[in-house]
Design a protein around this motif. Structure first.
Motif, short mmCIF file in Angstrom:
data_model
loop_
_atom_site.label_atom_id
_atom_site.label_comp_id
_atom_site.label_asym_id
_atom_site.label_seq_id
_atom_site.Cartn_x
_atom_site.Cartn_y
_atom_site.Cartn_z
N ASN A 78 1.02 -1.14 -0.08
CA ASN A 78 0.04 0.13 0.04
C ASN A 78 0.96 1.27 0.15
O ASN A 78 0.61 2.33 0.40
CB ASN A 78 -1.09 -0.06 1.20
CG ASN A 78 -0.10 -0.16 2.48
OD1 ASN A 78 0.84 -0.75 2.59
ND2 ASN A 78 -0.95 0.10 3.70
N ASP A 84 -1.18 -7.94 -12.69
CA ASP A 84 -1.44 -6.93 -11.69
C ASP A 84 -2.71 -6.83 -11.21
O ASP A 84 -2.96 -6.99 -9.71
CB ASP A 84 -1.36 -5.48 -12.23
CG ASP A 84 -1.07 -4.37 -11.28
OD1 ASP A 84 -0.38 -4.45 -10.37
OD2 ASP A 84 -1.47 -3.27 -11.59
N ASP A 85 -3.71 -7.49 -12.06
CA ASP A 85 -5.05 -7.33 -11.40
C ASP A 85 -5.28 -8.63 -10.56
O ASP A 85 -5.90 -8.71 -9.53
CB ASP A 85 -6.15 -7.81 -12.86
CG ASP A 85 -6.16 -6.54 -13.43
OD1 ASP A 85 -5.91 -5.55 -13.18
OD2 ASP A 85 -6.60 -6.67 -14.71
N LYS A 112 -3.65 -7.90 -7.27
CA LYS A 112 -4.91 -6.95 -6.42
C LYS A 112 -5.95 -8.08 -5.73
O LYS A 112 -6.32 -7.71 -4.61
CB LYS A 112 -5.59 -6.07 -6.93
CG LYS A 112 -4.31 -4.77 -7.40
CD LYS A 112 -4.85 -3.85 -8.29
CE LYS A 112 -3.78 -2.68 -8.38
NZ LYS A 112 -4.02 -1.76 -9.57
N ARG A 165 2.36 -7.60 -7.49
CA ARG A 165 2.70 -8.28 -9.00
C ARG A 165 3.78 -9.22 -9.15
O ARG A 165 3.59 -10.41 -9.82
CB ARG A 165 2.50 -7.24 -9.99
CG ARG A 165 2.41 -7.84 -11.51
CD ARG A 165 2.94 -6.68 -12.46
NE ARG A 165 4.40 -6.22 -12.04
CZ ARG A 165 5.42 -7.14 -12.62
NH1 ARG A 165 5.12 -8.24 -13.18
NH2 ARG A 165 6.53 -6.63 -12.32
#
Lengths: 335, 66
Positions: free
Chosen positions: A271, B18-19, B22, B28
């Motif tokens: 984050n 990357d998706d 998440k 990633r």
């Protein structure tokens, strides 16, 4: 474990920031000269006479001389050393005589400029009396002094410290530096432990790799300190003080941890925005660069060396971070 | 050993690294390391990846050659 790593990193940065901020704001203009040499007297003639060195006064003020000379082994010097400190015009500022010495002068008003320290070896009572009469010096003799020897040898160490007299403005500067360091340290610690008030988040691979990085960093620091201790034990003379050497050890450990962590993608939290850390690195470099320049100007070489080494480390880390980010970006684009 | 099953399943669902990262709450690079066989994920992460790709553990992480 993650918390411990964070705290260690925070302490490392806190130490660095405290040092650099204090050095930038506290005018600690200690000037030290240290000479270690073997002296011998043969048939009443000294091995060297007229040894000299220079000391630089960066600004006008009152200074206290802390002068120590002694034998570095068991032998007591059976001769005297006379020291005279003169300004650039040749005016005598301070002189002292003795076979061994540990004295602190009263504050002496000095102007900015170069001062010359001359060492004389006095091998007879006549020499000593002449020297004392000409330079109006006192005499310090250790209990072990058994008179002048015609043939003697001694490993001598001469240390001259020139420290600015601490006045109220100096005290205020120290307090200001300390307050700035504490505030700075607080914000850096807060910044390192949280991101926008949230805990730093690392995934399992990152946590594992941070542990590996910390392990390498810890054992490197341990090995480095052991090496320094070993060399000090064998009486190896270092070109810098032990304090600076230990500081280099902290930087080395920090550098190894950060480099491995960046390279293994576990330095930046999930984050966390990389840009904010790049800005932090850049500001550390700039502040230290200023501190280094200021300390060089004040001839405070050890502090300047510390700041310069931080600049070198953070430039290297910034370069590693930029290269790694570029590699990641390329990898993500190709994917 | 490369995990081509994961890469294929991800490509089939048209999900980028990357998706997927998440969706699973990881970086990633971690997904990339799993696909390249550089990192062996824990069972929790395997489950998270399977849920994100609507696959079972066997489909993505069982080695048929064994």
């Amino acid at each position: 474990m993650r918390k411990i790593i964070n705290i260690i990193v925070a302490i490392g940065l806190l130490v660095i920031s405290t040092g650099l901020i204090s050095s930038a704001f506290v005018s600690n203009i200690e000037n030290k000269t240290q000479i270690s040499t073997e002296m011998w007297i043969k048939d009443g003639e000294p091995s060297s006479d007229g040894m000299a060195c220079e000391m630089n006064v960066a600004k006008d003020g009152n200074y206290i001389f802390d002068i120590i000379w002694r034998s570095r082994n068991e032998d007591t010097p059976q001769f005297l050393t006379g020291i005279i400190i003169k300004d650039a015009n040749g005016t005598e500022v301070l002189s002292c005589t003795g076979n061994e010495m540990d004295m602190e002068s009263t504050p002496i008003a000095l102007n900015k400029g170069v001062y010359y320290v001359n060492f004389y070896t006095l091998t007879s009572e006549e020499d000593a009396n002449d020297f004392r009469a000409n330079h109006n010096t006192g005499l310090t003799l250790s209990d072990e002094f058994k008179g002048y020897a015609d043939n003697t040898k001694c490993q001598m160490e001469y240390i001259i410290n020139m420290v600015p007299e601490t006045d109220i403005t100096g005290f205020i500067r120290i307090i200001t530096g300390a307050i700035i360091a504490i505030v700075d340290g607080f914000f850096i610690t807060k910044k390192l432990l949280t991101i926008n008030g949230q805990k730093r988040q690392y995934d399992e691979r990152q946590t594992l790799n941070r542990g590996i990085a910390l392990k390498y960093s810890f054992f490197t620091l341990l090995g480095y300190n052991a090496l320094v201790c070993l060399l000090a034990f064998f009486d190896v003379r270092f070109p810098v003080s032990i304090g600076i050497l230990l500081f280099f050890g902290i930087l080395l450990g920090l550098g190894i941890f950060t480099t491995i962590a960046i390279w293994k993608d576990c330095y930046f939290a999930l984050n966390e925005k990389k840009r904010s850390l790049f800005l932090l690195f850049t500001s550390v470099i700039l502040i230290n660069l200023c501190a280094a320049i200021m300390n060089f100007n004040y001839a405070n070489n050890e502090m300047a060396l510390m700041s310069t080494s931080i600049v070198i480390l953070f430039v290297f880390l910034l370069a590693v971070a930029i290269v790694k980010t570029a590699i990641d970006k390329k990898e993500a684009d190709e994917e | 050993m490369k995990n081509l099953k994961l890469k294929a399943a991800r490509a089939a669902k048209d999900v980028s690294q990357d998706d997927l990262a998440k969706l699973c709450g990881v970086s990633r690079q971690t997904i990339n390391a799993i696909e390249k066989g550089d990192y062996n994920p824990t069972i929790n992460l395997c489950k998270a990846i399977c849920k994100a790709l609507d696959k079972t553990l066997d489909e993505l992480f069982w080695d048929d050659e064994e």
